[in-house]
Enzyme design. Structure first.
Site, PDB file in Angstrom:
ATOM      1  N   GLY A 189      -1.984  -4.485  -3.254  1.00  8.82           N
ATOM      2  CA  GLY A 189      -2.241  -5.904  -3.112  1.00  8.82           C
ATOM      3  C   GLY A 189      -3.657  -6.253  -3.504  1.00  8.82           C
ATOM      4  O   GLY A 189      -4.488  -5.371  -3.743  1.00  8.82           O
ATOM      5  N   THR A 225      -0.750  -4.413   4.738  1.00  7.70           N
ATOM      6  CA  THR A 225      -1.312  -4.826   3.452  1.00  7.70           C
ATOM      7  C   THR A 225      -1.678  -6.301   3.473  1.00  7.70           C
ATOM      8  O   THR A 225      -2.788  -6.694   3.092  1.00  7.70           O
ATOM      9  CB  THR A 225      -0.329  -4.540   2.305  1.00  7.70           C
ATOM     10  OG1 THR A 225      -0.095  -3.133   2.225  1.00  7.70           O
ATOM     11  CG2 THR A 225      -0.885  -5.019   0.980  1.00  7.70           C
ATOM     12  N   GLU A 229      -5.345  -8.131   3.124  1.00  5.58           N
ATOM     13  CA  GLU A 229      -5.645  -9.079   2.049  1.00  5.58           C
ATOM     14  C   GLU A 229      -6.030 -10.451   2.598  1.00  5.58           C
ATOM     15  O   GLU A 229      -6.908 -11.130   2.047  1.00  5.58           O
ATOM     16  CB  GLU A 229      -4.465  -9.205   1.085  1.00  5.58           C
ATOM     17  CG  GLU A 229      -4.021  -7.899   0.434  1.00  5.58           C
ATOM     18  CD  GLU A 229      -5.127  -7.138  -0.275  1.00  5.58           C
ATOM     19  OE1 GLU A 229      -6.190  -7.752  -0.569  1.00  5.58           O
ATOM     20  OE2 GLU A 229      -4.961  -5.944  -0.532  1.00  5.58           O
TER      21      GLU A 229
END
Length: 389
Positions: A189, A225, A229
């Site tokens: 990501g 993830t 992010e």
């Protein structure tokens, strides 16, 4: 089924979180930032100016917002761009991901803090909701889909636009856009920092296999993830300061120990390195490191304050997200969309519709054309089999 007339409404409650373990993770936010700088020579200077403003706000207000207990809620929309059926992840995966991320931002992940104080597991007073209304005011569950002919997407903006095989963003001043797709295999990501300004491409990208509770042998198994992010979207840096192993970088947070590079796998106990050579060592359980989800435990109070600075009324570039009304449904209860026939026979059919976030039940009714009465039922799933047609 043109022979039926149906109405649907839904009821709301919490969605149960599923949890699994995870494996290797790689963030490409730094690579994406370098690509942005190449395309926009003024980006770095704008980010430096914004950093000065953030630091000034923190020095003047760090004892206020964290203690106020006021929760900032950010509307998100998830754009699922898929080529194969496996990439077209379910609504439930999206629901579980949002729940997992909200738990992380609330400081409620029950993983060990090692030798660190539990006081370093902060409630950031930030939560995320799947949007309940579209930019034109229609009801939504905050998820949209498109099948693409593109095999995989690299860093950059291709997945963010219809014209290049992706999906156009919703207004970034009212929605935090998240794209789920098949990324190039070298990363899981990436995200945009807010310091350069909130353009149309602001948001996060997550590889489909790393989104939501999923296969524990594939990337992160508990949704870490996206949690990582979104930290970048809210102006957090990697905990080692992106300086390789030199111990010269910074993440601008005093309560995260200096660290020589990222951490992999499932470390336990006290872990030291050249930057933090004694106990309690490095904070490998921090969400801005690369440790597996089974280890990830915290954002710190300084990280929480840094994120909240983005919503300050004087200079916060994300204030419009906190003021957005996209978390409020157009009516008291959302109406499911995309009614379709899943299967049919000579005398019956199974109907399905879009699952709505937080729904525990659907009030379903139908009548045959020409009949005077309706048949009603309350369902817990987003499908219904009808016979005797």
């Amino acid at each position: 089924m043109k022979n039926l007339i149906l109405t649907l409404v839904c009821l709301f409650a919490a969605v149960t979180l599923r949890a699994q373990s995870a494996h290797e993770f790689k963030c490409a936010t730094t690579e994406n930032l370098e690509k942005q700088k190449d395309a926009d020579p003024g980006l770095e200077s704008r980010m430096l100016l914004y950093e000065e403003q953030v630091q000034q706000w923190i020095s003047e207000n760090s004892n206020k917002l964290n203690k106020a207990g006021t929760t900032i809620t950010i509307p998100v929309v998830v754009h699922i761009v898929y080529k194969t059926a496996a990439q077209n992840i379910s609504n439930q995966r999206v629901f579980d991901q949002i729940d997992s991320t909200n738990k992380a931002f609330a400081g409620q992940i029950e993983h060990s803090m090692g030798a660190f104080s539990s006081g370093l597991q902060a409630n950031c007073n930030i939560q995320f909701c799947l949007a309940k209304k579209t930019p034109d005011g229609q009801a939504t569950n905050g998820i949209e889909r498109r099948q693409t002919t593109v095999d995989s997407f690299d860093v950059g903006g291709a997945v963010k636009w219809d014209i290049s095989g992706g999906m156009d963003p919703w207004d970034p001043t009212k929605y935090l856009n998240i794209w789920v797709c098949n990324t190039y295999s070298y990363f899981s990501g990436y995200a945009n920092y807010p310091g350069g300004g909130i353009g149309q491409e602001f948001g996060s990208i997550v590889r489909y296999g790393a989104f939501g509770p999923t296969d524990p042998t594939y990337y992160r198994g508990n949704g870490g993830t996206l949690t990582h992010e979104l930290g970048h979207n809210l102006n957090l840096r990697h905990i080692w300061g992106d300086d390789g192993t030199s111990c010269d970088g910074t993440d601008y947070c005093d309560d995260t120990p200096n660290q020589a590079g990222y951490t992999r796998g499932v470390p336990t106990g006290v872990v030291t390195d050249n930057c933090s050579a004694s106990s309690p060592g490095i904070m490998y359980m921090n969400f801005m490191d690369y440790s597996d989800d089974i280890v990830g435990a915290n954002y710190t109070p300084d990280q929480a304050t840094r994120m909240q600075a983005n919503f300050a009324s004087s200079n916060g570039v994300l204030l419009s997200l906190a003021n957005s009304d996209a978390c409020s449904a157009p009516s008291s209860c959302e109406i499911p969309t995309a009614l379709k026939v899943i299967s049919k026979s000579s005398r019956g059919a199974e109907l399905g519709w879009t699952a709505m976030y937080g729904a525990t039940g659907y009030n379903f009714r139908y009548r045959k054309v020409g009949a005077s009465s309706w048949t009603s039922s309350t369902l817990t799933s987003n499908s219904k089999s009808i016979g005797g047609l």
